[in-house]
Design an enzyme around this catalytic site. Structure first.
Site, PDB file in Angstrom:
ATOM      1  N   GLY A  11       0.806  -1.214   0.000  1.00  0.00           N
ATOM      2  CA  GLY A  11       0.000   0.000   0.000  1.00  0.00           C
ATOM      3  C   GLY A  11       0.836   1.258   0.000  1.00  0.00           C
ATOM      4  CB  CYS A  42       2.762  -8.997   0.292  1.00  0.00           C
ATOM      5  SG  CYS A  42       2.198  -9.961  -1.127  1.00  0.00           S
ATOM      6  CB  CYS A  68       1.062 -13.265  -0.579  1.00  0.00           C
ATOM      7  SG  CYS A  68       0.950 -11.580  -0.054  1.00  0.00           S
ATOM      8  CE  LYS A 110       0.329 -17.539   0.903  1.00  0.00           C
ATOM      9  NZ  LYS A 110      -0.842 -16.681   1.186  1.00  0.00           N
ATOM     10  CE1 TYR A 166       6.420  -3.338  -3.826  1.00  0.00           C
ATOM     11  CE2 TYR A 166       7.379  -5.329  -4.770  1.00  0.00           C
ATOM     12  CZ  TYR A 166       6.273  -4.619  -4.323  1.00  0.00           C
ATOM     13  OH  TYR A 166       5.031  -5.189  -4.374  1.00  0.00           O
ATOM     14  N   GLY A 224      -3.642 -22.443  14.997  1.00  0.00           N
ATOM     15  CA  GLY A 224      -4.443 -21.377  14.406  1.00  0.00           C
ATOM     16  C   GLY A 224      -5.483 -21.931  13.462  1.00  0.00           C
ATOM     17  CE1 TYR A 238      -7.361 -15.523   2.784  1.00  0.00           C
ATOM     18  CE2 TYR A 238      -8.313 -15.010   4.916  1.00  0.00           C
ATOM     19  CZ  TYR A 238      -8.347 -14.924   3.547  1.00  0.00           C
ATOM     20  OH  TYR A 238      -9.350 -14.238   2.923  1.00  0.00           O
ATOM     21  CD  GLU A 251      -2.426 -19.317   2.761  1.00  0.00           C
ATOM     22  OE1 GLU A 251      -3.085 -18.834   1.815  1.00  0.00           O
ATOM     23  OE2 GLU A 251      -1.678 -18.619   3.479  1.00  0.00           O
ATOM     24  NE  ARG A 271     -13.969 -16.711  14.127  1.00  0.00           N
ATOM     25  CZ  ARG A 271     -13.827 -15.393  14.198  1.00  0.00           C
ATOM     26  NH1 ARG A 271     -14.850 -14.597  13.944  1.00  0.00           N
ATOM     27  NH2 ARG A 271     -12.654 -14.863  14.529  1.00  0.00           N
ATOM     28  N   GLY A 326      -3.048 -14.822  14.514  1.00  0.00           N
ATOM     29  CA  GLY A 326      -3.420 -13.428  14.322  1.00  0.00           C
ATOM     30  C   GLY A 326      -2.221 -12.507  14.204  1.00  0.00           C
ATOM     31  CG  ASP A 357      -2.155  -5.908   6.949  1.00  0.00           C
ATOM     32  OD1 ASP A 357      -3.063  -5.836   6.105  1.00  0.00           O
ATOM     33  OD2 ASP A 357      -1.335  -6.846   6.982  1.00  0.00           O
ATOM     34  CB  ALA A 378      -7.036 -17.364  -3.260  1.00  0.00           C
ATOM     35  CG  HIS A 407     -15.411 -30.274 -22.730  1.00  0.00           C
ATOM     36  ND1 HIS A 407     -15.852 -30.702 -21.499  1.00  0.00           N
ATOM     37  CD2 HIS A 407     -15.159 -31.396 -23.462  1.00  0.00           C
ATOM     38  CE1 HIS A 407     -15.875 -32.019 -21.489  1.00  0.00           C
ATOM     39  NE2 HIS A 407     -15.459 -32.463 -22.668  1.00  0.00           N
ATOM     40  CD  GLU A 461     -16.454 -28.352 -19.221  1.00  0.00           C
ATOM     41  OE1 GLU A 461     -17.274 -28.123 -20.134  1.00  0.00           O
ATOM     42  OE2 GLU A 461     -15.610 -29.252 -19.270  1.00  0.00           O
TER      43      GLU A 461
END
Length: 454
Positions: A15, A42, A47, A50, A98, A173, A176, A180, A203, A261, A302, A341, A436, A441
């Site tokens: 961000g 991230c 992410c 991971k 970056y 935990g 996510y 994972e 949850r 968390g 966050d 996801a 297909h 599909e």
């Protein structure tokens, strides 16, 4: 009043970098401070690495499936050090990407810990910089409960840099990160148990998705222990860990991985010098334009505790840059229909309302569902099944939610998220010709709703 810069961003994560780059592109004078690693959680301990580990873990299943397609090879061996070294090399490359993005955009990059001195002044590396606006985008930090022996546990921060793969792992935990990493450790060959203090993990996800993943984990031999929690961790002379649970059971393991968390990372930021209000959980309170109670200080990602996903922080960063420096192009972030996801094995992806959310909102709904073995597994004795589910408003025919558990779920749901944002009805899905043979599909061939449930 004259300032050194128009915007000073504390935190070069997703961000913060997005806000800085686009603000500079809009002609603003921008500076960014980063004390830890470019790209934030991230890119460095979230992410991106991971998913590299998830890919690595899935190869164990791919090698097994290959035999049903006629391939024979020597027994594969996994080397943790090779995976981590290759991951580190790629993350270093991304750090430099970056750095280049910021510098090429004309952003002044300061590597060090920034502190607020007042509502318009930041101190970093002994230098004081005044700013018309200050943006806090420092992200989150994993937290471990305050129990005896907590120093023997690790979090996602440390997991990416373990020198060797533990033989036995307890993952604690139910979100996510927990599911994972349970998939990662199990897929790479560790004896893995997932402990969660509640009745069922994930949850907030659709109940059918949660139950389906539970069944798939159990088929794979991953040990699930619900309504279980740790009260203490004791290190043994041989380096192993003895874990005592609330029900007095004692488990032995080599690694305790906590994913219970994340808290906002606001340590030593100088908030005591400004009038920035926090909520009961320690997140920065902001208005709809991401301004804190101190008008010149904004926050996103966050640290505000809204929707803690990288693409959401990116959208918030863009919104902040536009509102400050290109207001004619400003569009508020729409927090509805955000796809997400979970890169467990199998993957989960979802967009829109769950079945329960739709009912709670007063919709009379129709449910469409398919469970099937993916084509790739049909030549062998493999029992993993894919779940696809649509939640449809019976009155308007509008698709309210779409949920999937199975290979490439994220890739598929990303496209369907566009359809839901465009207001697609079930009729639109029905009239769309499928590709297909694919799993995707199935979403356009679901014809018969499930029997009505009260």
């Amino acid at each position: 009043m004259s300032f050194d810069v128009d915007l000073f961003v504390i935190g070069a994560g997703s961000g913060g970098v997005r806000a800085a780059r686009f603000a500079a592109g809009f002609g603003a004078r921008v500076a960014v401070a980063e004390s830890r690693y470019l790209g934030g959680t991230c890119v460095n301990v979230g992410c991106v690495p991971k998913k590299f580990l998830v890919y690595g873990a899935h190869f164990s299943e791919d090698f097994e499936v290959a035999s049903s397609f006629g391939w024979t090879a020597a027994q594969p061996r996994f080397d943790w050090a090779t995976l981590i070294a290759n991951k580190n090399r790629e993350i270093h490359r991304l750090n430099e990407v970056y750095r280049g993005l910021l510098l090429n955009s004309g952003v002044a990059l300061h590597e060090g810990h920034a502190r607020l001195l007042d509502a318009h002044t930041v101190e970093i590396n002994g230098q004081r910089i005044s700013a018309a606006n200050i943006l806090i985008a420092t992200g989150g930090w994993p937290q471990v409960p305050d129990i005896p022996g907590k120093e023997h546990a690790i979090t996602s921060n440390e997991a990416f840099f373990l020198k060797e793969l533990p033989r036995r792992v307890l993952v604690i935990g139910g979100g996510y990160i927990a599911v994972e990493f349970a998939s990662i450790f199990h897929g790479l060959g560790a004896q893995t148990s997932l402990l969660y203090r509640g009745d069922l993990f994930l949850r907030g996800f659709d109940q059918g998705v949660r139950l389906h993943l539970k069944q798939e984990f159990e088929k794979k031999g991953l040990d699930l222990q619900f309504n279980a929690d740790i009260v203490s961790i004791d290190k043994q002379p041989d380096g192993s860990l003895k874990v005592t649970l609330k029900d007095q059971r004692v488990l032995e393991t080599d690694c305790v991985f906590y994913a219970t968390g994340r808290r906002p990372m606001l340590d030593n930021l100088g908030l005591e010098n400004v009038d920035v209000a926090l909520d009961a959980k320690g997140f920065i309170k902001v208005d709809s334009e991401y301004r804190s109670s101190e008008p010149s200080i904004l926050a996103l990602g966050d640290v505000i505790g809204k929707v803690q996903l990288t693409p959401v922080a990116l959208a918030e960063g863009m919104a902040v840059a536009r509102r400050l420096f290109r207001p004619e192009e400003y569009r508020p972030v729409d927090y509805k229909l955000i796809p997400t996801a979970v890169f467990s094995l199998p993957n989960i992806a979802t967009v829109g309302l769950t079945e329960q959310e739709a009912r709670d909102a007063g919709h009379k709904i129709k449910l469409f569902e398919a469970r099937f073995r993916p084509m790739k597994l049909s030549l062998g004795d493999y029992h993993e099944k894919t779940l696809m589910k649509l939640v449809v408003d019976a009155a308007s025919d509008k698709v309210l939610g779409c949920h999937m558990v199975g290979p490439d779920a994220g890739e598929i749901i990303q496209g369907i998220a566009i359809a839901l944002r465009a207001g697609a009805t079930k009729r639109v899905f029905d009239d769309t010709i499928g590709i297909h043979p694919t799993s995707a599909e199935e979403f356009v061939t679901l014809r018969t709703p499930l029997p009505e449930t009260p």
